[in-house]
Every structure is written in C-alpha cells, then in structure tokens.
Motif scaffolding. Structure first.
Motif, short mmCIF file in Angstrom:
data_model
loop_
_atom_site.label_atom_id
_atom_site.label_comp_id
_atom_site.label_asym_id
_atom_site.label_seq_id
_atom_site.Cartn_x
_atom_site.Cartn_y
_atom_site.Cartn_z
N ALA A 89 0.78 -1.19 -0.06
CA ALA A 89 -0.05 -0.16 0.09
C ALA A 89 1.00 1.19 0.02
CB ALA A 89 -0.88 -0.10 1.28
N VAL A 90 2.11 1.22 0.80
CA VAL A 90 2.75 2.60 0.60
C VAL A 90 3.57 2.51 -0.50
CG1 VAL A 90 4.93 3.32 1.95
CG2 VAL A 90 3.31 2.35 3.40
N ASP A 91 3.87 1.62 -1.17
CA ASP A 91 4.66 1.47 -2.42
C ASP A 91 3.62 2.16 -3.54
OD1 ASP A 91 6.92 0.58 -1.69
OD2 ASP A 91 6.57 -1.68 -2.19
N ASP A 92 2.41 1.78 -3.34
CA ASP A 92 1.27 2.52 -4.33
C ASP A 92 1.06 3.85 -4.21
OD1 ASP A 92 -1.09 1.97 -6.12
OD2 ASP A 92 -2.17 2.78 -4.39
N LEU A 93 0.98 4.31 -2.93
CA LEU A 93 0.71 5.53 -2.64
C LEU A 93 2.19 6.32 -2.88
CD1 LEU A 93 -0.69 5.42 0.99
CD2 LEU A 93 -1.74 6.41 -1.04
N LEU A 94 3.25 6.04 -2.85
CA LEU A 94 4.18 6.49 -3.23
C LEU A 94 4.54 6.81 -4.86
CD1 LEU A 94 6.89 4.83 -0.64
CD2 LEU A 94 6.34 7.31 -1.06
N ASP A 95 4.21 5.67 -5.43
CA ASP A 95 4.09 5.98 -6.82
C ASP A 95 3.05 6.71 -7.47
OD1 ASP A 95 6.03 4.12 -7.22
OD2 ASP A 95 5.08 2.14 -7.46
N ARG A 96 1.73 6.86 -7.01
CA ARG A 96 0.80 7.54 -7.44
C ARG A 96 1.26 8.98 -7.32
NH1 ARG A 96 -3.98 7.32 -5.47
NH2 ARG A 96 -3.78 6.13 -3.40
N TYR A 97 1.92 9.20 -6.00
CA TYR A 97 2.28 10.63 -5.67
C TYR A 97 3.56 11.02 -6.27
CZ TYR A 97 -1.83 11.37 -2.65
OH TYR A 97 -3.10 11.47 -2.47
N GLN A 98 4.12 10.11 -7.03
CA GLN A 98 5.28 10.54 -7.91
C GLN A 98 6.57 10.67 -7.00
OE1 GLN A 98 4.28 13.78 -10.20
NE2 GLN A 98 3.07 12.48 -11.33
N MET A 99 6.35 9.70 -5.80
CA MET A 99 7.58 9.66 -4.79
C MET A 99 8.37 8.46 -4.67
SD MET A 99 7.61 12.97 -3.62
CE MET A 99 8.77 12.50 -2.41
N GLY A 100 7.90 7.54 -5.47
CA GLY A 100 8.72 6.24 -5.39
C GLY A 100 10.21 6.11 -5.92
N ALA A 101 10.37 6.92 -6.70
CA ALA A 101 11.75 7.11 -7.21
C ALA A 101 12.49 7.86 -6.16
CB ALA A 101 11.75 7.73 -8.41
N LYS A 117 3.99 16.11 0.10
CA LYS A 117 3.39 14.71 -0.47
C LYS A 117 3.92 13.41 0.34
CE LYS A 117 4.91 15.35 -4.84
NZ LYS A 117 4.77 15.14 -6.34
N ILE A 118 5.01 13.63 0.89
CA ILE A 118 5.42 12.57 1.85
C ILE A 118 4.67 12.57 3.12
CG2 ILE A 118 7.47 13.19 3.30
CD1 ILE A 118 7.57 10.38 0.98
N GLN A 119 4.33 13.61 3.69
CA GLN A 119 3.43 13.75 4.70
C GLN A 119 1.99 13.08 4.35
OE1 GLN A 119 3.83 18.15 5.26
NE2 GLN A 119 3.94 17.80 7.18
N LEU A 120 1.64 13.53 3.15
CA LEU A 120 0.13 12.92 2.84
C LEU A 120 0.52 11.43 2.78
CD1 LEU A 120 -1.01 15.21 0.03
CD2 LEU A 120 -2.12 14.97 2.02
N VAL A 121 1.33 10.73 2.10
CA VAL A 121 1.52 9.43 1.95
C VAL A 121 1.62 8.91 3.20
CG1 VAL A 121 3.24 7.54 1.30
CG2 VAL A 121 2.49 9.34 -0.49
N SER A 122 2.37 9.42 4.34
CA SER A 122 2.28 9.08 5.69
C SER A 122 0.91 8.77 6.14
CB SER A 122 3.33 9.62 6.32
OG SER A 122 3.13 9.35 7.75
#
Length: 181
Positions: A89-101, A117-122
């Motif tokens: 789920a975290v990986d999915d959120l990171l990817d969707r919020y363009q933070m995966g890379a 964005k990292i605050q939102l994903v958290s």
C-alpha cells in the motif's frame, strides 16, 4: 463553535486568514489546551491517549526530520502509532504521488511540494479513524491534488476527514460539507 464529524464523513474548514481554522484544528488534535468547552473523539476527551491514537494530524508546515529518507519517515510515523506499514500500500501511494523514485533520498533534498506529498503518503498509509489535514495541500502539484481527491473518497469509506484549505474548489470536490469560520 460546535460541530461533529461522523465516521465516513469528510468535512472542510474554510475562512479568512486569522479566523481560527488552524487554532481549531490544534485544539481538536490536543496541541493546544481548551480553555472553555470540550473536545471529544469517539466519546472520550481529546487529551486522552486513546483519543490521540485515533487521529493523524498533518500540520500546514513542512518541517520534517531532514536526516531521514522519505521511506524512513513513513516507517517512523507507523512506529509512533505502534503499527506496521503495509509495504504494498505504501509503494502504491508513493508511486501515485510520484515519490517512488525519491523515497530513499534524504528529506533535506526534497522540495516543499515533495515534503508535503510524503506527509500525505504517511497519513494515508496510517489509516487512522480521523485524519486532520491543515493546509497541507498548498504547494503540491496538480497530479498529487487529483490523487488526493481519489484518496479522500476512500478515506470516507470508514474514517473521518477534517480538511482545512483555502482552495474552495478542492473542498467542494472532496467534502460532504464545509464549515465556514
């Protein structure tokens, strides 16, 4: 002021600068002491540990620990709530919020919008019964706002959302009702 927020409800908070939006949110989150009246979360006073564990609060600032990576910050937040993050789920959120890379880069190297964005994903990965977002969406890109609108609908399935923003269009798209201060 008197209002309630039911499970599954998304409530927006809007008003001019200085009207008390952030103060109200800090009172709900028990970051300020109530002088008169009371604040309850799930029937308990907001200053109890059980009440505080029910909510996730994202402040309007983007002050985060500079020495952590984005992924470490998410894991830290989960440790504070004594939960284990769902890695998929975290990986999915990171990817969707363009933070995966960028998840393994230090937060000190993040732009303002990336910190938000990292605050939102958290917060979204924590899945608390009440998520409080105070102006966190200011400064994030259009793609992230679109993703947040989708995630806000998911939050409302079984959790509450209190969203403070000056973006009335966002509040209209995301919230079931809006409180004007």
């Amino acid at each position: 002021i008197s209002f309630s927020l039911a499970p599954g409800e998304r409530v927006g908070l809007v008003g001019p600068n200085g009207s008390g939006k952030s103060t109200l949110i800090r009172l709900v989150a028990d970051l300020l002491q109530v002088r008169r009246g009371s604040v309850t979360i799930d029937g308990r006073p907001n200053h109890t540990r059980a009440s505080r564990e029910q909510l996730c609060y994202i402040a309007s600032n983007d002050t985060l620990p500079q020495f952590l990576t984005g992924r470490e910050y998410i894991e830290l937040m989960h440790r504070l709530y004594r939960t284990t993050p769902d890695a998929a789920a975290v990986d999915d959120l990171l990817d969707r919020y363009q933070m995966g890379a960028r998840q393994f880069d230090l937060i000190e190297d993040y732009s303002h919008g990336m910190r938000k964005k990292i605050q939102l994903v958290s917060a979204l990965s924590l899945g608390r019964p009440l998520t409080i977002i105070d102006e966190t969406l200011n400064g994030v890109d259009v793609d992230a706002l679109f993703e947040f609108e989708i995630d806000a609908a998911r939050i409302a399935d079984d959790r509450g959302l209190l969203l403070c923003s000056h973006d009335f269009r966002l509040l209209e798209n995301v919230c079931d009702r809006v409180i004007v201060l």
